[in-house]
Design an enzyme around this catalytic site. Structure first.
Site, PDB file in Angstrom:
ATOM      1  N   HIS A 178       4.785  -8.935  -4.599  1.00 32.76           N
ATOM      2  CA  HIS A 178       3.397  -9.213  -4.103  1.00 32.76           C
ATOM      3  C   HIS A 178       3.281 -10.582  -4.623  1.00 32.76           C
ATOM      4  O   HIS A 178       2.342 -10.614  -5.520  1.00 32.76           O
ATOM      5  CB  HIS A 178       2.593  -8.207  -4.681  1.00 32.76           C
ATOM      6  CG  HIS A 178       2.394  -6.804  -4.220  1.00 32.76           C
ATOM      7  ND1 HIS A 178       1.961  -6.301  -3.296  1.00 32.76           N
ATOM      8  CD2 HIS A 178       3.337  -5.840  -4.755  1.00 32.76           C
ATOM      9  CE1 HIS A 178       2.049  -5.005  -2.975  1.00 32.76           C
ATOM     10  NE2 HIS A 178       3.125  -4.588  -4.008  1.00 32.76           N
ATOM     11  N   GLY A 196       0.475  -1.184  -0.022  1.00 29.58           N
ATOM     12  CA  GLY A 196       0.188  -0.016   0.047  1.00 29.58           C
ATOM     13  C   GLY A 196       0.844   1.246  -0.163  1.00 29.58           C
ATOM     14  O   GLY A 196       1.923   1.391  -0.579  1.00 29.58           O
ATOM     15  N   GLU A 197       0.533   2.122   0.997  1.00 32.09           N
ATOM     16  CA  GLU A 197       1.384   3.533   0.888  1.00 32.09           C
ATOM     17  C   GLU A 197       1.948   3.447   2.477  1.00 32.09           C
ATOM     18  O   GLU A 197       1.276   3.552   3.476  1.00 32.09           O
ATOM     19  CB  GLU A 197       0.442   4.670   0.590  1.00 32.09           C
ATOM     20  CG  GLU A 197       1.153   5.297  -0.274  1.00 32.09           C
ATOM     21  CD  GLU A 197       2.380   6.409   0.050  1.00 32.09           C
ATOM     22  OE1 GLU A 197       3.272   6.525  -0.471  1.00 32.09           O
ATOM     23  OE2 GLU A 197       2.174   6.438   1.440  1.00 32.09           O
ATOM     24  N   SER A 198       3.203   3.470   2.450  1.00 24.87           N
ATOM     25  CA  SER A 198       3.666   3.054   3.807  1.00 24.87           C
ATOM     26  C   SER A 198       3.874   4.320   4.626  1.00 24.87           C
ATOM     27  O   SER A 198       3.667   4.270   5.750  1.00 24.87           O
ATOM     28  CB  SER A 198       5.232   2.649   3.771  1.00 24.87           C
ATOM     29  OG  SER A 198       5.965   3.603   2.927  1.00 24.87           O
ATOM     30  N   ARG A 209      12.763   3.290  -0.827  1.00 27.67           N
ATOM     31  CA  ARG A 209      11.445   3.494  -1.315  1.00 27.67           C
ATOM     32  C   ARG A 209      11.381   3.867  -2.787  1.00 27.67           C
ATOM     33  O   ARG A 209      12.233   4.637  -3.318  1.00 27.67           O
ATOM     34  CB  ARG A 209      10.778   4.884  -0.648  1.00 27.67           C
ATOM     35  CG  ARG A 209      10.172   4.434   0.845  1.00 27.67           C
ATOM     36  CD  ARG A 209       9.359   5.665   1.094  1.00 27.67           C
ATOM     37  NE  ARG A 209       8.110   5.466   0.469  1.00 27.67           N
ATOM     38  CZ  ARG A 209       7.057   6.536   0.606  1.00 27.67           C
ATOM     39  NH1 ARG A 209       7.515   7.815   1.485  1.00 27.67           N
ATOM     40  NH2 ARG A 209       6.018   6.426   0.200  1.00 27.67           N
ATOM     41  N   GLU A 261       0.853 -12.320  -3.063  1.00 27.64           N
ATOM     42  CA  GLU A 261      -0.524 -12.440  -3.106  1.00 27.64           C
ATOM     43  C   GLU A 261      -1.371 -12.105  -4.233  1.00 27.64           C
ATOM     44  O   GLU A 261      -2.467 -12.225  -4.399  1.00 27.64           O
ATOM     45  CB  GLU A 261      -1.074 -11.487  -1.743  1.00 27.64           C
ATOM     46  CG  GLU A 261      -1.234  -9.958  -2.051  1.00 27.64           C
ATOM     47  CD  GLU A 261       0.055  -9.368  -2.133  1.00 27.64           C
ATOM     48  OE1 GLU A 261       1.123 -10.230  -1.967  1.00 27.64           O
ATOM     49  OE2 GLU A 261      -0.078  -8.093  -2.077  1.00 27.64           O
ATOM     50  N   CYS A 316       6.235  -5.134   0.574  1.00 27.35           N
ATOM     51  CA  CYS A 316       6.217  -3.926  -0.085  1.00 27.35           C
ATOM     52  C   CYS A 316       6.295  -2.759   0.965  1.00 27.35           C
ATOM     53  O   CYS A 316       7.222  -2.344   1.433  1.00 27.35           O
ATOM     54  CB  CYS A 316       5.144  -3.810  -1.188  1.00 27.35           C
ATOM     55  SG  CYS A 316       5.524  -2.502  -2.495  1.00 27.35           S
ATOM     56  N   ILE A 343       5.408  -3.313  -7.662  1.00 23.98           N
ATOM     57  CA  ILE A 343       4.359  -2.295  -7.925  1.00 23.98           C
ATOM     58  C   ILE A 343       4.834  -1.190  -7.045  1.00 23.98           C
ATOM     59  O   ILE A 343       4.740  -0.881  -5.868  1.00 23.98           O
ATOM     60  CB  ILE A 343       3.152  -2.628  -7.435  1.00 23.98           C
ATOM     61  CG1 ILE A 343       2.352  -3.766  -8.196  1.00 23.98           C
ATOM     62  CG2 ILE A 343       2.051  -1.337  -7.728  1.00 23.98           C
ATOM     63  CD1 ILE A 343       1.078  -4.376  -7.630  1.00 23.98           C
ATOM     64  N   ARG A 344       5.513  -0.064  -7.793  1.00 23.94           N
ATOM     65  CA  ARG A 344       6.102   0.909  -7.286  1.00 23.94           C
ATOM     66  C   ARG A 344       6.968   0.485  -5.930  1.00 23.94           C
ATOM     67  O   ARG A 344       6.864   1.063  -4.741  1.00 23.94           O
ATOM     68  CB  ARG A 344       5.199   2.035  -6.584  1.00 23.94           C
ATOM     69  CG  ARG A 344       4.461   2.597  -7.902  1.00 23.94           C
ATOM     70  CD  ARG A 344       3.637   3.823  -7.561  1.00 23.94           C
ATOM     71  NE  ARG A 344       2.815   3.420  -6.305  1.00 23.94           N
ATOM     72  CZ  ARG A 344       1.449   2.644  -6.632  1.00 23.94           C
ATOM     73  NH1 ARG A 344       1.250   2.099  -7.666  1.00 23.94           N
ATOM     74  NH2 ARG A 344       0.782   2.580  -5.377  1.00 23.94           N
TER      75      ARG A 344
END
Ligand code: GLN
Length: 194
Positions: free
Chosen positions: A178, A56-58, A115, A180, A88, A142-143
């Site tokens: 990822h 997600g977004e850390s 990051r 998952e 991630c 993903i990023r």
């Protein structure tokens, strides 16, 4: 598994549903951690044997961990040896430091995270690479971050193009990618075996 392993999945932001589906499919007993009472109730019931920190977004996740008063409870359990798997953004939350960001989060793992290490625009890609103890697995980035430096007793589990993308330190497992999202359950099985 004779008895179901109970796994809490941090669900304040990000890709928690995909982890849950995969772990449920492997026979784990999963529940979502959205607020402090979810964590406390699970511990009281004797039902917290591992925790997943999803992608997600850390920055957002780190802020919510503090605002929701989940930060100390999660950090102390990891320090007490509870197995944790960070993907991630989860890797960034566990890192002792971030080489290109002054933010610091749980800081339980002896890694330096980089990051958005693959660039912001072209930062998403798919590959296959060796994972120590598992074999060749699909990897979706993903990023994603990668690990600039792993020290103390951190074991490097996978590298892509010379960059560390998976590692373990005792009870802590991280992947920059990822699993998952790829329908290959072997990394999650590895975690459940921890
Ligand atoms: N770029 C995100 C961050 O820095 C991580 C991306 C992800 O979790 N897919 O937090």
């Amino acid at each position: 598994m004779s008895e179901k392993v109970s796994i809490g999945i941090l669900a304040v932001q990000g890709a928690f549903a995909e982890h849950r589906a995969m772990l449920d499919g492997l026979g784990a007993d999963t529940f979502l951690i959205r607020q402090k009472k979810d964590l406390e109730e699970s511990v009281q019931n004797g039902g917290l044997q591992g925790i997943v920190l999803p992608g997600g977004e850390s920055t957002v996740q780190g802020k919510l961990l503090r605002e929701l008063d989940l930060f100390d409870g999660i950090k102390s359990r990891i320090e007490d040896g509870m197995p944790v798997y960070g993907t991630c953004a989860g890797l960034i939350l566990l890192a002792k430091s971030i080489s290109n960001d002054s933010a610091q989060h749980l800081q339980t793992m002896s890694i330096v995270a980089n990051r958005n290490a693959y660039g912001r625009q072209l930062g998403s890609f798919h590959t296959e690479a060796q994972f120590e103890g598992i074999g060749e697995i699909p990897m979706t980035f993903i990023r994603a971050p990668y690990i600039d430096k792993a020290y103390d007793d951190v074991q490097v589990l996978s590298e892509v193009d010379g960059k560390i993308v998976a590692a373990r330190q005792k009870n802590q497992l991280v992947t920059a990618f990822h699993p998952e999202l790829d329908g290959d359950t072997r990394v999650h099985e590895y975690f459940l075996n921890m």
